[in-house]
Design an enzyme around this catalytic site. Structure first.
Site, PDB file in Angstrom:
ATOM      1  N   GLY A 183     -15.474  29.699 -73.894  1.00 60.02           N
ATOM      2  CA  GLY A 183     -16.799  29.148 -74.151  1.00 60.02           C
ATOM      3  C   GLY A 183     -17.009  27.738 -73.632  1.00 60.02           C
ATOM      4  O   GLY A 183     -18.149  27.281 -73.525  1.00 60.02           O
ATOM      5  N   ASP A 184     -15.917  27.027 -73.313  1.00 58.51           N
ATOM      6  CA  ASP A 184     -16.046  25.680 -72.764  1.00 58.51           C
ATOM      7  C   ASP A 184     -14.770  25.342 -71.998  1.00 58.51           C
ATOM      8  O   ASP A 184     -14.071  24.385 -72.303  1.00 58.51           O
ATOM      9  CB  ASP A 184     -16.283  24.656 -73.879  1.00 58.51           C
ATOM     10  N   LEU A 185     -14.480  26.154 -70.974  1.00 61.57           N
ATOM     11  CA  LEU A 185     -13.199  26.060 -70.274  1.00 61.57           C
ATOM     12  C   LEU A 185     -13.267  25.036 -69.137  1.00 61.57           C
ATOM     13  O   LEU A 185     -12.781  25.266 -68.048  1.00 61.57           O
ATOM     14  CB  LEU A 185     -12.796  27.437 -69.738  1.00 61.57           C
TER      15      LEU A 185
END
Length: 281
Positions: A183-185
């Protein structure tokens, strides 16, 4: 409170970083997460539960472990400040310009591709699928509706036109839930150590938005952090067909600022709201 939670560290040795939802106080072997808003504080017990779930799954990478939580009544501050204490994953984000070295870029590409492949494999595991939330069908339609309702009144005319173009691109996204999606790589959440002069992926942090969804979301974050050339290398290394993922990646990446602004608006976080809306005003 920090003296109690980080007893082996001197105050001058601590590092403080601002995340989207939390302030992080980083000690030698522990990290204290302090919510930036009341909404983020209310989500801390859920975040702890997700991290405990992740630590019990075989994702093929290191994730932070929950060591203490204010919701469990241990070490609670006199003012009732909610917190999580997590194990610290060793390593740091890749330095700016590190990928200019082709040898370093090759090593990082292979490991990023392996990380994404591992998340995709985990998404097919019945235990994993039972433990993680699934991206709801119609998610992007709801996101577009929320942006129009919450953010459009804060935008200039040209900002609204730009946002409309970006939201229209979401209309063709299929509903995909076959992979674990961080989701927030982006670069700040992927940590590396250096062995013999080459980066070795040591772990991934900040799993607040993990769930079962479209791996194009994580690939979009890779492209936003490292640029199109590196993203293309990762896609080629992973052996993915190019056309489908590329279109989805571009559509999702185009909404990152709107996602940040909407989260800030709904959480009452004026800094995140202003940063996300900077190019729409």
């Amino acid at each position: 409170m920090l003296n109690r939670l980080l007893p082996d560290d001197e105050p001058d040795d601590l590092t403080v970083r601002r995340g989207q939802f939390h302030h992080l106080v980083i000690g030698s072997d522990r990290v204290v997460c302090l919510a930036r808003t009341e909404a983020a504080a209310a989500r801390l017990p859920e975040r702890a539960a997700v991290l405990r779930t992740l630590s019990g799954l075989d994702l093929g990478l290191r994730t932070p472990e929950v060591l203490a939580s204010s919701s469990e009544g241990r070490g609670h501050d006199v003012d009732g400040m909610p917190f999580l204490v997590l194990s610290r994953i060793p390593g740091a984000p890749l330095e700016a310009g590190a990928l200019d070295d082709p040898v370093v870029a090759d090593a990082a590409t292979a490991q990023y591709a392996s990380l994404l492949a591992g998340l995709a494999r985990a998404g097919t595991d019945a235990t994993v699928r039972a433990a993680l939330p699934v991206a709801p069908e119609g998610r992007w339609r709801q996101f577009a509706a929320d942006v129009r309702a919450e953010l459009f009144p804060l935008m200039s005319g040209s900002g609204r036109r730009r946002a409309e173009r970006e939201l229209r691109a979401l209309g063709n996204l299929p509903h995909i839930t076959d992979a674990v999606v961080h989701g927030d790589l982006g670069s700040e959440n992927v940590l590396w150590e250096h062995v013999d002069g080459l980066p070795r992926l040591s772990g991934v942090v900040d799993w607040d938005e993990v769930g079962l969804g479209d791996p194009a979301e994580d690939l979009a974050a890779v492209g936003a952090s490292y640029g199109e050339d590196f993203l293309g290398r990762v896609l080629a290394c992973d052996g993915r067909p190019t056309a489908g993922p590329t279109a989805r990646i571009a559509a999702i990446r185009g909404t990152f600022a709107l996602q940040q602004a909407l989260s800030g608006r709904l959480d009452g976080d004026d800094e995140e709201l202003a940063e996300g809306l900077a190019d729409y005003r």
